[in-house]
Design an enzyme around this catalytic site. Structure first.
Site, PDB file in Angstrom:
ATOM      1  N   HIS A   1      -7.110  -6.584  -0.619  1.00 49.01           N
ATOM      2  CA  HIS A   1      -6.086  -5.548  -0.511  1.00 49.01           C
ATOM      3  C   HIS A   1      -5.002  -5.839   0.521  1.00 49.01           C
ATOM      4  CE1 HIS A   1      -4.217  -1.645  -0.610  1.00 49.01           C
ATOM      5  NE2 HIS A   1      -4.468  -1.453   0.672  1.00 49.01           N
TER       6      HIS A   1
ATOM      7  N   ASP B   1       0.855  -1.182   0.000  1.00 47.96           N
ATOM      8  CA  ASP B   1       0.000   0.000   0.000  1.00 47.96           C
ATOM      9  C   ASP B   1       0.901   1.245   0.000  1.00 47.96           C
ATOM     10  OD1 ASP B   1      -2.987   0.963   0.537  1.00 47.96           O
ATOM     11  OD2 ASP B   1      -1.764   2.004   2.019  1.00 47.96           O
TER      12      ASP B   1
END
Length: 306
Positions: free
Chosen positions: A285, A101
């Site tokens: 994610h 991320d």
């Protein structure tokens, strides 16, 4: 088991978890938003057991690390500077830098700005971003509208207050990631309150993150987003510059980032030494937490090839 301590980097106390011998090759693991070094709990053991010295810092603004008050103290140059200072503080000339991320953005930029200290770079979830012709927040508003989360995060105090109102609820919603068909304003309100945690996250894991963000708040992490346009302005000299160290990209097939920022031809052009792009099935994610065995195997393959 990893040990923890703080080191002084660029005038800040940075907390880190580390495992492995100081004589082993160094691997630095950089977390994303909203996470901490704890998001790498499954990687520390596996990489150390394979013969690597593994270090996962709470990046500035997060966890038990210092949190500068000024927004401009979270520019990409500050974040890369922390990584370089960490590598030097640990007595190494080079490291493999792995990010997830926002940590991926820091990792890619560390390899771009300081290829001399990066043996290899791994981005998880977020691919390298070619520097575009327009400021990033202009692009996101054009593509996704003014309520896109990165644009919503810009006003100091607004998202901070929303996310901190009920930290446990915020993290449950964001980590579970189930879209609300009738979303409330804000960021966490876009997701449903889950009836149970996702399989990869235990109540004990959640409690660790809740305690960390209760202590730190969310402002430090939000300040990374508040520097997106500043970073774009200040990196003009690196327009079209390649990321030259050997690289690896890992992405969950169900990760929404793939639709926003795909590893397309433009992104691939930035990483001429991309060794592989690995798609992880049954994974959203939170890649290294959701599918640690797959991620660990991919990291070890890449490390051995170096």
């Amino acid at each position: 088991m990893p040990s923890t301590r703080s080191v002084r980097l660029n005038g800040l106390d940075i907390h880190l978890a580390e495992q492995g011998s100081s004589t082993d090759p160094l691997v630095v693991l950089l977390h994303g938003f909203p996470e901490t070094s704890y998001s790498w709990r499954h990687q520390l053991d596996a990489l150390a057991a394979a013969g690597y010295r593994v270090v996962a810092p709470d990046q500035r603004g997060y966890g038990a690390s210092d949190r500068p008050a000024a927004i401009d103290q979270y520019s990409i140059f500050h974040l890369v500077g922390d990584v370089v200072a960490l590598i030097r503080e640990l007595g190494s000339e080079q490291a493999v830098v792995v990010g997830h991320d926002w940590g991926s953005i820091v990792a890619w930029n560390t390899a771009l700005l300081r290829p001399d200290v990066v043996r290899g770079v791994v981005g998880i979830s977020v691919p390298p971003w070619p520097r575009g012709a327009l400021p990033p927040l202009t692009v996101t508003e054009q593509r996704f509208g003014p309520d896109f989360y990165q644009n919503y995060f810009q006003e100091p105090g607004v998202a901070d207050a929303e996310l901190e109102k009920d930290i446990a609820s915020t993290l449950r919603r964001v980590y579970a990631g189930v879209p609300d068909p009738d979303p409330a304003p804000g960021f966490a309100g876009r997701f449903l309150e889950p009836t149970q945690l996702p399989a990869w996250l235990t109540e004990q894991d959640l409690a660790v993150f809740v305690d960390q963000f209760t202590a730190s708040g969310f402002t430090g992490g939000l300040n990374y987003y508040r520097n997106l346009d500043r970073n774009w302005e200040q990196t003009a000299a690196w327009q079209d510059a390649p990321i030259t160290p050997p690289s690896l990209y890992i992405s969950g097939l169900d990760d929404a980032v793939r639709t926003m920022y795909p590893l397309d031809d433009a992104a691939r052009a930035v990483v001429p030494n991309l060794r592989a792009a690995i798609d992880v099935p049954n994974c959203g994610h939170w890649t290294q937490q959701e599918q640690p065995a797959v991620v660990n195997a991919a990291l070890l393959d890449f490390l051995r090839e170096l």
